[in-house]
Design an enzyme around this catalytic site. Sequence first.
Site, short mmCIF file in Angstrom:
data_model
loop_
_atom_site.label_atom_id
_atom_site.label_comp_id
_atom_site.label_asym_id
_atom_site.label_seq_id
_atom_site.Cartn_x
_atom_site.Cartn_y
_atom_site.Cartn_z
CB THR A 10 6.76 0.99 51.68
OG1 THR A 10 7.44 0.84 50.24
CG2 THR A 10 7.63 0.61 52.89
CB SER A 52 3.72 4.46 44.86
OG SER A 52 4.92 4.61 45.11
CB THR A 81 7.49 7.22 49.80
OG1 THR A 81 8.46 5.81 49.71
CG2 THR A 81 7.24 6.84 51.16
CG ASP A 82 9.48 4.63 45.11
OD1 ASP A 82 10.43 5.28 45.53
OD2 ASP A 82 9.30 3.36 45.45
#
Length: 159
Positions: A10, A52, A81-82
């Site tokens: 992101t 990710s 971030t995932d």
Amino acid sequence: MIEIFTTGGTIDKVYFDALSEYQVGPSAVAAILRDNNVHAPHRVTQLMRKDSLELTDDDRAAICQAVAASEAARILVTHGTDTMVETARALAGIEGKTVVLTGALQPATLKHSDAEFNIGFALAAAQTLSPGVYVAMNGQVLDPSRTRKDREAGRFVAD
């Protein structure tokens, strides 16, 4: 010297109006560091440009290989971030290096993004922490072996 590896996520997403969606674009890290007058010696290397959720075990192996092969003892990895925690856990076996992963919950191109703060915070963490692997997000340094992303709260929490 701090080695900075970018992987996408992101933090590097940009809005493509014709498609009405966000896609991972070129890394924002070099511009963020330049625009914020950062003079800590560093080198930025783009490893990949992926969300990710699209990272594979082979991608994680490539990240681990790049970190292990780097001559730098202090490394920052920007990541979506995932699955950031999953990649951080994969890096845990690398000895003698301080490895800090960070990202953003909003693209760096947005006015209210957490990208600039997280990169600055993670850069400071990479310079001061002892060897190990860490997740640095939203003002916290976390141990990835006991961390998860809380999607509802929009932050990372320690388990």
